[in-house]
Motif scaffolding. Structure first.
Motif, PDB file in Angstrom:
ATOM      1  N   GLY A  21       0.789  -1.116   0.092  1.00  0.00           N
ATOM      2  CA  GLY A  21      -0.017   0.034  -0.075  1.00  0.00           C
ATOM      3  C   GLY A  21       0.781   1.181  -0.099  1.00  0.00           C
ATOM      4  N   THR A  22       0.082   2.373  -0.388  1.00  0.00           N
ATOM      5  CA  THR A  22       0.939   3.677  -0.222  1.00  0.00           C
ATOM      6  C   THR A  22       1.433   3.917   1.151  1.00  0.00           C
ATOM      7  N   ILE A  23       2.208   5.036   1.183  1.00  0.00           N
ATOM      8  CA  ILE A  23       2.292   5.775   2.498  1.00  0.00           C
ATOM      9  C   ILE A  23       0.968   6.329   3.186  1.00  0.00           C
ATOM     10  N   ALA A  24       0.242   6.900   2.282  1.00  0.00           N
ATOM     11  CA  ALA A  24      -1.074   7.371   2.876  1.00  0.00           C
ATOM     12  C   ALA A  24      -2.149   6.341   3.466  1.00  0.00           C
ATOM     13  N   GLU A  25      -2.056   5.157   2.754  1.00  0.00           N
ATOM     14  CA  GLU A  25      -2.690   4.181   3.163  1.00  0.00           C
ATOM     15  C   GLU A  25      -2.397   3.330   4.571  1.00  0.00           C
ATOM     16  N   ARG A  26      -1.139   3.269   4.426  1.00  0.00           N
ATOM     17  CA  ARG A  26      -0.427   2.769   5.688  1.00  0.00           C
ATOM     18  C   ARG A  26      -0.508   3.621   6.979  1.00  0.00           C
ATOM     19  N   ALA A  27      -0.226   4.765   6.674  1.00  0.00           N
ATOM     20  CA  ALA A  27      -0.480   5.866   7.598  1.00  0.00           C
ATOM     21  C   ALA A  27      -1.937   6.123   8.163  1.00  0.00           C
ATOM     22  N   ALA A  28      -2.889   5.892   7.312  1.00  0.00           N
ATOM     23  CA  ALA A  28      -4.208   5.871   7.890  1.00  0.00           C
ATOM     24  C   ALA A  28      -4.623   5.001   8.733  1.00  0.00           C
ATOM     25  N   LEU A  29      -4.153   3.718   8.148  1.00  0.00           N
ATOM     26  CA  LEU A  29      -4.370   2.353   9.142  1.00  0.00           C
ATOM     27  C   LEU A  29      -3.661   2.502  10.563  1.00  0.00           C
ATOM     28  N   LEU A  30      -2.545   3.292  10.622  1.00  0.00           N
ATOM     29  CA  LEU A  30      -2.119   3.372  11.818  1.00  0.00           C
ATOM     30  C   LEU A  30      -2.404   4.567  12.610  1.00  0.00           C
ATOM     31  N   GLY A  31      -3.258   5.412  12.019  1.00  0.00           N
ATOM     32  CA  GLY A  31      -3.661   6.601  12.615  1.00  0.00           C
ATOM     33  C   GLY A  31      -4.016   6.531  13.996  1.00  0.00           C
ATOM     34  N   ASP A  32      -5.049   5.586  14.594  1.00  0.00           N
ATOM     35  CA  ASP A  32      -5.290   5.539  15.832  1.00  0.00           C
ATOM     36  C   ASP A  32      -4.132   4.946  16.487  1.00  0.00           C
ATOM     37  N   THR A  33      -3.273   4.228  16.238  1.00  0.00           N
ATOM     38  CA  THR A  33      -2.266   3.951  16.973  1.00  0.00           C
ATOM     39  C   THR A  33      -1.146   4.799  17.272  1.00  0.00           C
ATOM     40  N   LEU A  34      -0.757   5.629  16.172  1.00  0.00           N
ATOM     41  CA  LEU A  34       0.008   6.884  16.361  1.00  0.00           C
ATOM     42  C   LEU A  34      -0.272   7.822  17.326  1.00  0.00           C
TER      43      LEU A  34
ATOM     44  N   ALA B 224      -4.888  14.680   5.201  1.00  0.00           N
ATOM     45  CA  ALA B 224      -5.610  13.339   5.312  1.00  0.00           C
ATOM     46  C   ALA B 224      -5.833  12.710   6.474  1.00  0.00           C
ATOM     47  N   GLY B 225      -6.022  13.610   7.403  1.00  0.00           N
ATOM     48  CA  GLY B 225      -6.192  12.928   9.320  1.00  0.00           C
ATOM     49  C   GLY B 225      -5.077  12.546   9.728  1.00  0.00           C
ATOM     50  N   ILE B 226      -3.646  12.713   9.076  1.00  0.00           N
ATOM     51  CA  ILE B 226      -2.690  12.328   9.576  1.00  0.00           C
ATOM     52  C   ILE B 226      -1.839  13.499  10.124  1.00  0.00           C
ATOM     53  N   ARG B 227      -1.271  13.374  11.329  1.00  0.00           N
ATOM     54  CA  ARG B 227      -0.268  14.407  11.740  1.00  0.00           C
ATOM     55  C   ARG B 227       1.081  14.123  11.086  1.00  0.00           C
ATOM     56  N   VAL B 228       1.671  15.230  10.222  1.00  0.00           N
ATOM     57  CA  VAL B 228       2.772  15.210   9.480  1.00  0.00           C
ATOM     58  C   VAL B 228       3.622  16.704   9.841  1.00  0.00           C
ATOM     59  N   THR B 229       4.635  16.785   9.508  1.00  0.00           N
ATOM     60  CA  THR B 229       5.453  18.001   9.402  1.00  0.00           C
ATOM     61  C   THR B 229       4.776  18.887   8.313  1.00  0.00           C
ATOM     62  N   THR B 230       5.002  20.270   8.822  1.00  0.00           N
ATOM     63  CA  THR B 230       4.677  21.261   7.717  1.00  0.00           C
ATOM     64  C   THR B 230       5.458  21.078   6.369  1.00  0.00           C
ATOM     65  N   LEU B 231       5.210  21.664   5.513  1.00  0.00           N
ATOM     66  CA  LEU B 231       6.005  21.616   4.016  1.00  0.00           C
ATOM     67  C   LEU B 231       7.283  22.400   4.505  1.00  0.00           C
TER      68      LEU B 231
END
Length: 175
Positions: A23-36, A98-105
């Motif tokens: 899966g893409t990084i976005a797909e994997r990150a979305a699945l980990l969202g609750d855990t992260l 996309a609902g995931i916490r990331v660093t700003t550009l």
């Protein structure tokens, strides 16, 4: 294909979604969202979520580990496929994509400049500049890294970046 459901029950009886293999990084990150929780995706993973092409040539997103920063002392479990580091990130350097916490550009540009091989760093920062981040702002922020690992590299990379440039390795690639 696995016959197991895409979730598991942890020792406390809570249902958790398992990270997908591939899966893409976005797909994997979305699945980990609750855990992260309050963790933040950084580096190439953050850049990819911002829509940038930053992985090394020939590397699929499914094969790239998610780079994650957690608060000191936090020990998340069950994060296969993640490269986890402890650090404190200022809230001004964190946003949600996309609902995931990331660093700003802006912060992602500085992290890429500091940690990627030089040509890849220049290519990543050039893309971020084209996305609207101002070079002079990055150069001022680069001074914040003085005395830290990679501080001279940040200045060196930022000196040669140009939002109008066709970065090495990007010419002729489909975006």
């Amino acid at each position: 294909m696995s016959s197991l459901p895409p979730y598991s029950v942890n020792a406390a009886g809570f249902v958790q979604r398992r990270p997908a293999r591939g899966g893409t990084i976005a797909e994997r990150a979305a699945l980990l969202g609750d855990t992260l929780g309050d963790a933040v995706l950084v580096g190439r993973a953050a850049a990819a979520l911002h829509g940038l092409d930053v992985l090394p040539p020939g590397v699929a997103q499914a094969a790239w580990p998610l780079q994650v920063v957690v608060a000191p002392g936090v020990r998340p479990r069950g994060l296969a496929g993640c490269d986890i580091h402890e650090a404190v990130l200022p809230e001004g350097d964190v946003c949600t994509v996309a609902g995931i916490r990331v660093t700003t550009l802006e912060r992602t540009a500085l992290d890429c400049a500091r940690s990627l091989p030089r040509l890849e760093a220049v290519a990543a920062v050039d893309q971020i500049l084209r996305a609207g981040v101002e070079l002079d702002r990055l150069q001022r922020r680069g001074l914040e890294f003085a005395g830290q690992r990679g501080d001279a590299v940040v200045c060196s990379v930022l000196r040669v970046c140009d939002p109008a440039a066709e970065s090495p390795g990007r010419a002729g690639r489909a975006v």
